[in-house]
Write an enzyme that holds these catalytic residues in place. Structure first.
Site, mmCIF file in Angstrom:
data_model
loop_
_atom_site.group_PDB
_atom_site.id
_atom_site.type_symbol
_atom_site.label_atom_id
_atom_site.label_comp_id
_atom_site.label_asym_id
_atom_site.label_seq_id
_atom_site.Cartn_x
_atom_site.Cartn_y
_atom_site.Cartn_z
ATOM 1 C CG HIS A 21 -0.306 -0.258 2.516
ATOM 2 N ND1 HIS A 21 0.582 0.651 3.078
ATOM 3 C CD2 HIS A 21 -0.371 -1.288 3.387
ATOM 4 C CE1 HIS A 21 1.001 0.190 4.242
ATOM 5 N NE2 HIS A 21 0.456 -1.001 4.455
ATOM 6 C CG HIS A 52 4.325 -1.653 1.914
ATOM 7 N ND1 HIS A 52 3.034 -2.090 1.843
ATOM 8 C CD2 HIS A 52 4.888 -2.309 2.961
ATOM 9 C CE1 HIS A 52 2.804 -2.981 2.809
ATOM 10 N NE2 HIS A 52 3.920 -3.126 3.504
#
Ligand code: PAF
Length: 361
Positions: A61, A64
């Site tokens: 997501h 990250h």
């Protein structure tokens, strides 16, 4: 599958990666094994390039992606590992249902690499997507707390907070990170603030084992209303998503108390506990088709280095304010309702934290 009591499932169905990694189609190389990655690492070292490692369990997501951007701004080459690490899941935890989204992950990394390569930062050079057998070559290690395996344990840090409800979690995290750090030999490794206890455990491991890498922490990424991004949020659905914000609101109330000059535990955590209690009792007054129930696992005010609970904050040190709640499965769902992945049947553990920064004189 070979499962004896307490042993982890290594069924290939749990690890849905492509059988052979067709890396030639990507702007980065995909490695499933260690020796070729080490060869690349040696070549990069000889060319005086620097590597930043971003360890992940996939289901990527924006949190990250923001860590990868940070790594690319500080290194010439970014390595991202994608490995759903079995040893950090307890026997009754959600290993088999943990989201595995390989194609979507690779698409996100490709898109991010286009962005990185068009700027003047570093970019993603390698993805390490090892098999469980590569990461755990000798034994399927045990998921029991006293079970066998080659493990790294960082106590007492690993026993506190998250570790109190998930006793093998940080042993699994420290073990897999030690392996990843040894394999990649990165100058820097990147972790999100969202998993604050994980950052404290990893920093302690790097210090105590003299690992030659620098631990960098990226800020927690949040939705506009404040909910911390997490791979597990896909299970929430609209109803639990709304009520799940209670944790962030509770932590914000405690943070405001600190910012207004309060230092005593009761003055700081009092407002948090009021919020969780009020939201829970509002929910309990609703019908099963409308309500959401949750359990507060902990709201903690702890020393930033030792994670010991503090009675009074030392303003020169600040503190870590953190919490975990367990959202129960929905009791009754409505036709057409967005109940999230798993149709509202999966219990979801939400964690979050805020750092109470030291106050300078
Ligand atoms: O934060 C995570 O996703 C995992 O705990 C990590 C650090 C990748 C280890 O498996």
């Amino acid at each position: 599958m070979f499962r004896r009591a307490g042993q982890l499932q290594f069924a290939s169905s749990l690890f849905r990666y492509p059988a052979a990694a067709p890396s030639r189609h990507y702007s980065f190389e995909v490695f499933r094994d260690v020796p070729p990655l080490r060869q690349l690492r040696r070549d990069l070292l000889l060319s005086k390039r620097t590597v930043g490692l971003v360890p992940t369990m996939g289901a990527l997501h924006d949190g990250h992606l923001s860590l990868i951007r940070q790594a690319a701004s500080e290194n010439t080459d970014v390595f991202v590992s994608i490995f759903v690490n079995p040893t950090q899941f307890g026997v009754n935890e959600d290993l088999s249902s943990y989201p595995r989204t390989w194609d979507a992950d690779i698409a996100k990394l490709e898109q991010l690499n286009d962005e990185l390569k068009s700027g003047n930062s570093g970019s993603i050079t390698a993805i390490l997507a090892p098999t469980p057998k590569t990461m755990y070559p000798t034994l399927p290690p045990s998921s029991e707390i006293n079970g066998d395996g080659s493990f790294v344990t960082i106590t007492p840090l690993a026993k506190k907070l998250e570790g109190a409800s998930r006793p093998v979690f940080f042993r699994g995290v420290a073990t897999v990170c030690m392996k990843l750090f040894n394999i990649v030999g990165a100058e820097r490794v990147y972790f999100g603030q969202k998993d604050v206890q994980q950052t404290v455990v990893i920093k302690r491991m790097v210090k105590d084992f003299h690992l030659d890498t620098e631990v960098k922490i990226g800020p927690t990424m949040r939705e506009v209303d404040g909910l911390a991004l997490s791979s597990r949020n896909v299970y929430l659905g609209a109803r639990r998503r709304k009520v799940g914000l209670v944790l962030f609101s509770a932590l914000k109330a405690a943070e405001s108390a600190y910012q207004s000059g309060k230092l005593a535990r009761s003055d700081i955590l009092g407002p948090s506990n009021d919020i969780t209690r009020d939201v829970l009792s509002q929910q309990q007054s609703l019908s099963p088709a409308e309500r959401v129930t949750f359990e507060v696992d902990y709201i903690s005010l702890a020393d930033p280095d030792t994670l010991e609970e503090v009675e009074t904050i030392d303003p020169a040190k600040g503190a870590i304010l953190s919490g975990a709640i367990k959202m129960a499965p929905l009791e009754k769902t409505n036709a057409g309702e967005d109940c999230g992945l798993g149709d509202g049947k999966v219990a979801v553990r939400l964690i979050d934290n805020l750092i109470l920064k030291p106050v300078s004189e």
